[in-house]
Write a protein that holds these residues in place. Structure first.
Motif, PDB file in Angstrom:
ATOM      1  N   PHE A 101      13.591   9.983   9.127  1.00  0.00           N
ATOM      2  CA  PHE A 101      13.523  10.540  10.484  1.00  0.00           C
ATOM      3  C   PHE A 101      14.634   9.953  11.353  1.00  0.00           C
ATOM      4  CE2 PHE A 101      12.025  10.147  14.896  1.00  0.00           C
ATOM      5  CZ  PHE A 101      11.812  11.490  15.204  1.00  0.00           C
ATOM      6  N   PHE A 102      14.835   8.643  11.264  1.00  0.00           N
ATOM      7  CA  PHE A 102      15.874   7.976  12.038  1.00  0.00           C
ATOM      8  C   PHE A 102      17.249   8.510  11.663  1.00  0.00           C
ATOM      9  CE2 PHE A 102      18.247   3.858  13.019  1.00  0.00           C
ATOM     10  CZ  PHE A 102      18.256   4.097  14.388  1.00  0.00           C
ATOM     11  N   SER A 131       0.832  -1.199   0.000  1.00  0.00           N
ATOM     12  CA  SER A 131       0.000   0.000   0.000  1.00  0.00           C
ATOM     13  C   SER A 131       0.869   1.252   0.000  1.00  0.00           C
ATOM     14  CB  SER A 131      -0.913   0.008   1.229  1.00  0.00           C
ATOM     15  OG  SER A 131      -0.139   0.142   2.418  1.00  0.00           O
ATOM     16  N   THR A 132       0.303   2.348  -0.499  1.00  0.00           N
ATOM     17  CA  THR A 132       1.029   3.621  -0.529  1.00  0.00           C
ATOM     18  C   THR A 132       1.382   4.067   0.884  1.00  0.00           C
ATOM     19  OG1 THR A 132      -0.159   4.254  -2.541  1.00  0.00           O
ATOM     20  CG2 THR A 132       0.923   6.023  -1.307  1.00  0.00           C
ATOM     21  N   VAL A 188       5.178   4.977   2.049  1.00  0.00           N
ATOM     22  CA  VAL A 188       5.478   6.310   2.582  1.00  0.00           C
ATOM     23  C   VAL A 188       5.959   6.208   4.024  1.00  0.00           C
ATOM     24  CG1 VAL A 188       4.470   8.537   3.235  1.00  0.00           C
ATOM     25  CG2 VAL A 188       3.884   7.493   1.041  1.00  0.00           C
ATOM     26  N   GLY A 189       5.347   5.328   4.796  1.00  0.00           N
ATOM     27  CA  GLY A 189       5.733   5.155   6.195  1.00  0.00           C
ATOM     28  C   GLY A 189       7.164   4.681   6.353  1.00  0.00           C
TER      29      GLY A 189
END
Length: 249
Positions: free
Chosen positions: A37-38, A24-25, A29-30
């Motif tokens: 971010f990490f 899934s998109t 993206v997640g």
């Protein structure tokens, strides 16, 4: 031979990206957001020491373990589960081309991904702390990180390919790979425990030697050992890969 290996690698790349496209998109993206971010947090917390410190080398060494084993379990076991292994084995591709192609695909994908991630960490680092000049990895850190991560990625790929070779399912291959990687992780702990039970004079000599050797030269020595192990595992895998036995599995 090289053209045959490229053919297998192209098939593997297409299968991997096909699986990714079916995600899934939100999932895709997640994953990207979490990775960026990490990387941002790590580089900002480490400040200028990130470009030449031991922290960055630790992540260069850690990421191959995290990502390679997840991909390589599918190499042969996934084909067996999807009932496409027979089709692959029915082609005129040489045995070595099939094996090496399946080995190199996750190796190169993970290794390139690790280098791209590490290079991205320089972006937030320079935004926050690069007022006096561009902050880059020192040449020694860069070469150590790239070579050691390649050695480890190839090691996990070679172990994973061997584990997946005759595994009936991807899950069973993951279990086999997990056992091998656990042993690899356990070796430093075992070495430290062994160090504690040695006589004081022997232990002090070993500590003095390691202190003199230093972190960077120690990583170079270990990387050399890992590369030799890689060569041995790849040769073993090519000898164990036989079409007739694969069909009977």
């Amino acid at each position: 031979m090289i053209a045959d290996i490229q053919t297998v690698m192209w098939k593997e790349w297409r299968d991997l990206f096909g699986d990714l496209q079916r995600k899934s998109t939100l999932y895709k993206v997640g994953v990207v957001v979490v990775a960026l971010f990490f990387a941002t947090v790590l580089s900002l917390v480490s400040e200028e020491g990130w470009t030449s410190g031991e922290t960055s080398l630790m992540f260069w060494l850690a990421f191959p373990f995290v990502f390679t084993s997840q991909m390589v379990a599918d190499s042969f076991a996934g084909e067996r589960e999807r009932h496409t292994l027979e089709t692959l084995l029915a082609t005129r591709l040489p045995d070595r081309a099939i094996y090496i192609g399946k080995l190199l695909t996750p190796t190169l994908m993970v290794w390139v991904g690790v280098q791209a991630w590490m290079l991205y960490t320089l972006v937030p680092l320079n935004i926050a702390f690069g007022r006096d000049g561009l902050l880059l990895f020192s040449l020694e850190t860069l070469l150590l990180g790239m070579s050691s991560s390649l050695a480890l990625t190839l090691l996990i790929s070679a172990i994973g390919t061997l584990g997946s070779l005759h595994a009936p399912t991807v899950q069973s291959a993951q279990v086999r790979i997990g056992i091998f990687t656990f042993i690899i992780f356990f070796l430093p702990i075992f070495a430290f425990a062994l160090l504690l039970i040695l006589p004081d004079n022997v232990r002090q000599q070993i500590v003095d030697f390691l202190t003199t050797l230093g972190v960077n030269r120690g990583i170079i020595a270990v990387t050399g050992i890992i590369f030799l192990t890689d060569v041995g595992l790849v040769i073993l895998g090519m000898r164990l890969f036989r079409r007739s036995r694969m069909i009977l599995d």
